[in-house]
Enzyme design. Structure first.
Site, mmCIF file in Angstrom:
data_model
loop_
_atom_site.group_PDB
_atom_site.id
_atom_site.type_symbol
_atom_site.label_atom_id
_atom_site.label_comp_id
_atom_site.label_asym_id
_atom_site.label_seq_id
_atom_site.Cartn_x
_atom_site.Cartn_y
_atom_site.Cartn_z
ATOM 1 N N THR A 23 7.896 -14.417 22.914
ATOM 2 C CA THR A 23 9.149 -14.080 22.220
ATOM 3 C C THR A 23 10.318 -14.065 23.193
ATOM 4 O O THR A 23 11.450 -14.374 22.825
ATOM 5 C CB THR A 23 9.003 -12.704 21.538
ATOM 6 O OG1 THR A 23 8.058 -12.838 20.489
ATOM 7 C CG2 THR A 23 10.306 -12.198 20.951
ATOM 8 N N THR A 102 4.274 -10.816 24.189
ATOM 9 C CA THR A 102 3.759 -9.442 24.217
ATOM 10 C C THR A 102 2.357 -9.319 23.614
ATOM 11 O O THR A 102 1.629 -8.375 23.928
ATOM 12 C CB THR A 102 4.675 -8.478 23.419
ATOM 13 O OG1 THR A 102 4.742 -8.922 22.062
ATOM 14 C CG2 THR A 102 6.062 -8.400 24.016
ATOM 15 N N ASP A 103 1.988 -10.279 22.733
ATOM 16 C CA ASP A 103 0.770 -10.063 21.939
ATOM 17 C C ASP A 103 -0.512 -10.024 22.762
ATOM 18 O O ASP A 103 -1.450 -9.296 22.414
ATOM 19 C CB ASP A 103 0.672 -11.118 20.832
ATOM 20 C CG ASP A 103 1.666 -10.831 19.705
ATOM 21 O OD1 ASP A 103 2.168 -9.696 19.644
ATOM 22 O OD2 ASP A 103 1.937 -11.738 18.902
#
Ligand code: SIN
Length: 331
Positions: A23, A102-103
């Site tokens: 992101t 971030t995942d």
């Protein structure tokens, strides 16, 4: 945004910034849209150029991958480990920063710490809002990550987000939306970044004793085409053993990569629904390594008398999967 403090004069002054997508490199059609964007669109060169205080610093920038980190895989991890090891071995480099989604950032951080145990800092950073947001969080996170990588004495793999420094073993994404999406559970963060200055609460992650990284673990990973197959299951109300039975039947057919391990996210202290437990005992009897972890977001699984599985993990389920797969690598 704060200025980044100069570090004391020394040989190794350069930083390498590696991009992998996420992101932080995301782009949305509308500037106000913080969720309807596509991750991994903006080059790491452009991310760095968007942070004015990085301009005077000696930086090398390299795009290793460009993906949404939900799709992270062993090939990208291997490529990343090769590049990180290469740059850490350079006498003019003091640390590496990696931009990441971030995942799965906690998984990549844990993988790199397990495989490299770097004696210099390797700092992963990310963002919860795309680069096109009205108020993106990526530039501040990148600036903070650079401050951490330039900290004299820093070592090991850490994640920097929302002003906090998390160790690779402890960090977990705990929020779907907020910019401070990470937590280090009972251990707490390693430190924080305040106006470009690092404040440390506890020691940096463990590092190898000789060289700039652990060459033996790195070589073992590079020699493997695939990670040994370890699947992750969860125990829950109404759980049954069908999934385990299907995995065993599939393994017996020889049509897929052999199943070597099962990590199960159990309830509480690694307890299992009795139906799932029966199936997992059968898997263990067939030579599949079964490791108990917990669905609880805090605490760790404590081994106890009468336990029917020989392995328990104090890591989160996703990190337990990586730890078991690495342990199963040949050599
Ligand atoms: C990703 O993990 O690549 C997308 C989500 C994010 O970075 O927040």
């Amino acid at each position: 945004m704060q200025a980044i403090e100069a570090v004391p004069a020394q040989d190794a002054q350069r930083l390498v910034i590696l991009g992998t997508g996420g992101t932080i490199a995301g782009r949305a059609a509308l500037a106000g849209d913080n969720v309807g964007y596509v991750a991994g669109q903006v080059s790491v060169g452009d991310l760095v150029a968007a942070v004015p205080m990085l301009k005077p610093l000696p930086l090398d920038v390299e795009q290793v991958a460009q993906l949404d980190s939900k799709d992270m895989n062993f090939d990208v991890w291997k490529a990343l480990a090769v590049q990180v090891a290469f740059h850490l071995g350079r006498s003019d480099v003091m640390g590496v920063v990696i931009t990441h989604g971030t995942d799965t950032i906690e998984e990549t951080a844990f993988f790199l710490q397990s495989v490299l145990k770097p004696a210099k800092p390797v700092v992963l950073t990310c963002a919860m809002r795309p680069a096109t947001a009205l108020v993106p969080d990526g530039p501040q996170n990148l600036s903070d990550a650079v401050a951490v990588a330039r900290q004299v004495g820093a070592q090991g793999v850490v994640v920097v987000c929302a002003g906090q420094i998390h160790g690779a073993d402890d960090v977990t994404k705990v929020h779907t939306y907020r910019v401070d999406a990470f937590d280090s559970g009972d251990a707490g963060p390693l430190g924080c970044v305040e106006e470009g200055m690092v404040r440390l609460f506890r020691p940096w992650p463990e590092a190898c004793l000789a060289g700039s990284f652990d060459a033996s673990a790195h070589d073992r990973v590079q020699a493997s085409l695939v990670l040994p197959r370890v699947v992750l299951l969860t125990s829950h109300a109404d759980a049954d053993g069908l999934m385990v039975q299907a995995l065993l039947a599939q393994a017996a057919s020889g049509m897929v990569q052999p199943l070597r391990g099962i990590v199960v996210a159990g309830t509480g202290n690694g307890t299992l629904h009795k139906n799932l437990e029966i199936a997992l005992l059968e898997a263990q009897a067939q030579g599949i390594r079964v490791v108990l972890s917990s669905r609880c977001v805090r605490g760790r699984v404590l081994a106890h008398l009468g336990q029917r599985f020989s392995e328990v993990s104090s890591l989160s389920p996703v990190k337990s999967r990586i730890a078991l797969a690495l342990d199963l690598l040949p050599g």
